[in-house]
Enzyme design. Sequence first.
Site, mmCIF file in Angstrom:
data_model
loop_
_atom_site.group_PDB
_atom_site.id
_atom_site.type_symbol
_atom_site.label_atom_id
_atom_site.label_comp_id
_atom_site.label_asym_id
_atom_site.label_seq_id
_atom_site.Cartn_x
_atom_site.Cartn_y
_atom_site.Cartn_z
ATOM 1 N N LYS A 197 -15.376 -1.131 4.686
ATOM 2 C CA LYS A 197 -14.604 -1.191 5.943
ATOM 3 C C LYS A 197 -15.325 -2.038 6.988
ATOM 4 O O LYS A 197 -14.682 -2.686 7.814
ATOM 5 C CB LYS A 197 -14.345 0.219 6.487
ATOM 6 C CG LYS A 197 -13.384 1.060 5.629
ATOM 7 C CD LYS A 197 -12.034 0.409 5.447
ATOM 8 C CE LYS A 197 -11.006 1.381 4.863
ATOM 9 N NZ LYS A 197 -9.753 0.707 4.455
ATOM 10 N N GLY A 202 0.768 -1.239 0.000
ATOM 11 C CA GLY A 202 0.000 0.000 0.000
ATOM 12 C C GLY A 202 0.797 1.286 0.000
ATOM 13 O O GLY A 202 0.232 2.356 0.219
ATOM 14 N N ASP A 244 -1.118 -6.429 -7.763
ATOM 15 C CA ASP A 244 -2.475 -5.882 -7.798
ATOM 16 C C ASP A 244 -3.337 -6.866 -7.014
ATOM 17 O O ASP A 244 -3.517 -8.013 -7.438
ATOM 18 C CB ASP A 244 -2.927 -5.774 -9.265
ATOM 19 C CG ASP A 244 -4.354 -5.244 -9.385
ATOM 20 O OD1 ASP A 244 -5.151 -5.421 -8.446
ATOM 21 O OD2 ASP A 244 -4.675 -4.674 -10.443
ATOM 22 N N VAL A 245 -3.853 -6.424 -5.867
ATOM 23 C CA VAL A 245 -4.538 -7.369 -4.966
ATOM 24 C C VAL A 245 -5.865 -7.894 -5.519
ATOM 25 O O VAL A 245 -6.454 -8.798 -4.940
ATOM 26 C CB VAL A 245 -4.779 -6.768 -3.554
ATOM 27 C CG1 VAL A 245 -3.473 -6.463 -2.854
ATOM 28 C CG2 VAL A 245 -5.682 -5.539 -3.630
ATOM 29 N N ILE A 257 -0.052 6.078 4.358
ATOM 30 C CA ILE A 257 0.033 5.567 5.733
ATOM 31 C C ILE A 257 1.005 4.382 5.765
ATOM 32 O O ILE A 257 1.777 4.219 6.711
ATOM 33 C CB ILE A 257 -1.375 5.157 6.230
ATOM 34 C CG1 ILE A 257 -2.247 6.420 6.391
ATOM 35 C CG2 ILE A 257 -1.289 4.393 7.540
ATOM 36 C CD1 ILE A 257 -3.714 6.147 6.684
ATOM 37 N N THR A 308 -4.015 11.954 2.276
ATOM 38 C CA THR A 308 -3.310 11.058 1.354
ATOM 39 C C THR A 308 -4.077 11.019 0.032
ATOM 40 O O THR A 308 -5.191 11.548 -0.058
ATOM 41 C CB THR A 308 -3.271 9.610 1.904
ATOM 42 O OG1 THR A 308 -4.629 9.133 1.999
ATOM 43 C CG2 THR A 308 -2.608 9.533 3.265
ATOM 44 N N LEU A 309 -3.477 10.331 -0.929
ATOM 45 C CA LEU A 309 -4.104 10.196 -2.256
ATOM 46 C C LEU A 309 -5.500 9.578 -2.139
ATOM 47 O O LEU A 309 -6.482 10.107 -2.683
ATOM 48 C CB LEU A 309 -3.209 9.270 -3.092
ATOM 49 C CG LEU A 309 -3.164 9.465 -4.595
ATOM 50 C CD1 LEU A 309 -2.714 10.875 -4.934
ATOM 51 C CD2 LEU A 309 -2.219 8.438 -5.220
ATOM 52 N N ALA A 310 -5.600 8.460 -1.399
ATOM 53 C CA ALA A 310 -6.885 7.761 -1.269
ATOM 54 C C ALA A 310 -7.909 8.665 -0.570
ATOM 55 O O ALA A 310 -9.068 8.733 -0.977
ATOM 56 C CB ALA A 310 -6.700 6.458 -0.491
ATOM 57 N N TYR A 347 -18.482 9.011 2.764
ATOM 58 C CA TYR A 347 -17.716 7.755 2.832
ATOM 59 C C TYR A 347 -18.453 6.582 2.178
ATOM 60 O O TYR A 347 -17.826 5.628 1.727
ATOM 61 C CB TYR A 347 -17.349 7.459 4.290
ATOM 62 C CG TYR A 347 -16.074 6.644 4.420
ATOM 63 C CD1 TYR A 347 -14.870 7.115 3.888
ATOM 64 C CD2 TYR A 347 -16.073 5.406 5.038
ATOM 65 C CE1 TYR A 347 -13.709 6.371 3.984
ATOM 66 C CE2 TYR A 347 -14.916 4.658 5.146
ATOM 67 C CZ TYR A 347 -13.739 5.146 4.623
ATOM 68 O OH TYR A 347 -12.587 4.404 4.716
HETATM 69 N N1 LIG Z 1 -6.029 8.632 4.848
HETATM 70 C C1 LIG Z 1 -7.043 8.476 5.679
HETATM 71 O O1 LIG Z 1 -7.691 9.437 6.096
HETATM 72 C C2 LIG Z 1 -7.406 7.108 6.162
HETATM 73 C C3 LIG Z 1 -8.174 6.981 7.341
HETATM 74 C C4 LIG Z 1 -8.516 5.688 7.776
HETATM 75 C C5 LIG Z 1 -8.097 4.583 7.041
HETATM 76 N N2 LIG Z 1 -7.363 4.748 5.890
HETATM 77 C C6 LIG Z 1 -6.959 3.544 5.156
HETATM 78 O O2 LIG Z 1 -5.563 3.478 5.077
HETATM 79 C C7 LIG Z 1 -5.213 2.648 3.968
HETATM 80 C C8 LIG Z 1 -4.119 3.333 3.157
HETATM 81 O O3 LIG Z 1 -4.631 4.492 2.516
HETATM 82 P P1 LIG Z 1 -3.847 5.877 2.486
HETATM 83 O O4 LIG Z 1 -4.722 6.880 3.106
HETATM 84 O O5 LIG Z 1 -2.454 5.695 2.962
HETATM 85 O O6 LIG Z 1 -3.860 6.246 0.922
HETATM 86 P P2 LIG Z 1 -2.841 5.832 -0.261
HETATM 87 O O7 LIG Z 1 -3.524 6.271 -1.505
HETATM 88 O O8 LIG Z 1 -1.493 6.346 -0.003
HETATM 89 O O9 LIG Z 1 -2.818 4.241 -0.155
HETATM 90 C C9 LIG Z 1 -3.784 3.420 -0.762
HETATM 91 C C10 LIG Z 1 -2.995 2.319 -1.443
HETATM 92 O O10 LIG Z 1 -3.871 1.341 -1.998
HETATM 93 C C11 LIG Z 1 -3.214 0.866 -3.165
HETATM 94 N N3 LIG Z 1 -4.144 0.136 -4.019
HETATM 95 C C12 LIG Z 1 -5.329 0.546 -4.529
HETATM 96 N N4 LIG Z 1 -5.837 -0.423 -5.324
HETATM 97 C C13 LIG Z 1 -4.958 -1.462 -5.301
HETATM 98 C C14 LIG Z 1 -4.900 -2.738 -5.920
HETATM 99 N N5 LIG Z 1 -5.862 -3.177 -6.760
HETATM 100 N N6 LIG Z 1 -3.825 -3.552 -5.658
HETATM 101 C C15 LIG Z 1 -2.848 -3.130 -4.838
HETATM 102 N N7 LIG Z 1 -2.836 -1.933 -4.222
HETATM 103 C C16 LIG Z 1 -3.880 -1.110 -4.461
HETATM 104 C C17 LIG Z 1 -2.694 2.142 -3.814
HETATM 105 O O11 LIG Z 1 -1.688 1.857 -4.784
HETATM 106 C C18 LIG Z 1 -2.131 2.853 -2.592
HETATM 107 O O12 LIG Z 1 -0.786 2.460 -2.382
HETATM 108 C C19 LIG Z 1 -6.503 2.394 3.211
HETATM 109 O O13 LIG Z 1 -7.031 1.148 3.594
HETATM 110 C C20 LIG Z 1 -7.406 3.512 3.703
HETATM 111 O O14 LIG Z 1 -8.775 3.215 3.577
HETATM 112 C C21 LIG Z 1 -7.007 5.974 5.458
#
Ligand SMILES: NC(=O)c1ccc[n+]([C@@H]2O[C@H](COP(=O)([O-])OP(=O)(O)OC[C@H]3O[C@@H](n4cnc5c(N)ncnc54)[C@H](O)[C@@H]3O)[C@@H](O)[C@H]2O)c1
Length: 257
Positions: free
Chosen positions: A164, A15, A66-67, A22, A195-197, A157
């Site tokens: 989730k 990720g 790719d998961v 994160i 973050t990007l997501a 969301y």
């Molecule tokens: N940023 C927030 O506010 C927040 C809060 C709570 C939970 N989260 C969770 O934290 C986790 C990481 O997200 P983040 O915020 O660091 O954003 P991020 O965009 O940096 O990370 C998301 C990752 O998912 C990967 N991804 C997406 N589709 C994929 C696939 N098919 N195969 C493999 N990888 C794939 C992306 O390449 C990316 O590296 C996620 O589960 C997100 O829901 C984020």
Amino acid sequence: MTARPMEGKKGIVLGVANRHSIAWAITEALLEAGAEVALTYEGERVADRVRKLTEDTPIRRLYPCDVSRDDDLRALFDQVEKDMGTVDFIVHSVAYAPREALAVPFHQIPREGFQMALDISAYSLIALCRFGSRLFQPGTSILTLTYHGSQQVMPGYGVMGVAKAALEAAVRYLAVDLGGQGVRVNGLSAGPINTLAARGVPGFTDSLRLYRERSPLQKNTEPEELGQAALFLLSPMSRGITGEILYVDGGFHITGA
Ligand SMILES: NC(=O)c1ccc[n+]([C@@H]2O[C@H](COP(=O)([O-])OP(=O)(O)OC[C@H]3O[C@@H](n4cnc5c(N)ncnc54)[C@H](O)[C@@H]3O)[C@@H](O)[C@H]2O)c1
């Protein structure tokens, strides 16, 4: 507590897309704690960025995965088995929902978008255990990232809240399934982080403000806070804990009106 609680431990982090991920904050905490870390990246779209990020680190193993593809997961664990033998930890920090499933009223979510969000954001944790379990050993710790939108309705969301909720239920079922082998499965529920997501979630900046105003600690969650909490859940310090969702959100989730 030892200064380097992950000394001699090795595992995979899924990720990392860029330095704001994160997963990257968790990787930095793991490296600091003495762990040997391998990273996976989603595909060529992010490969260069991830490679650059690791240049000044001891990380030597980068695997594409790719998961949503069983073939990728099979190839990943075949290669990891050759390179590392067993794993002491896996960090699952992956989520995705297509725009057309996020930017519509909840009752208008199309089937394909729902399926994709649930597949990539929730089933993938099960798939990691399905393909990777032969590399697990007593003490192996699996960690995923989740959000409070699984429990209560959070603006914008939508489909991710359902994903989730499924992910958190999977944490509990996996914890029971694998507990007999001494394998633990837990989740970290993070407050909003830029973050990007997160930027793909409609109204994300409003939730940053909401958490600053409403959480007991009156601040936003910092990536380093997640890194430290992850370290706890991945290390033997938490050896009595499994099937748990640990909140790192400044206490936001305990507040009412
Ligand atoms: N940023 C927030 O506010 C927040 C809060 C709570 C939970 N989260 C969770 O934290 C986790 C990481 O997200 P983040 O915020 O660091 O954003 P991020 O965009 O940096 O990370 C998301 C990752 O998912 C990967 N991804 C997406 N589709 C994929 C696939 N098919 N195969 C493999 N990888 C794939 C992306 O390449 C990316 O590296 C996620 O589960 C997100 O829901 C984020």
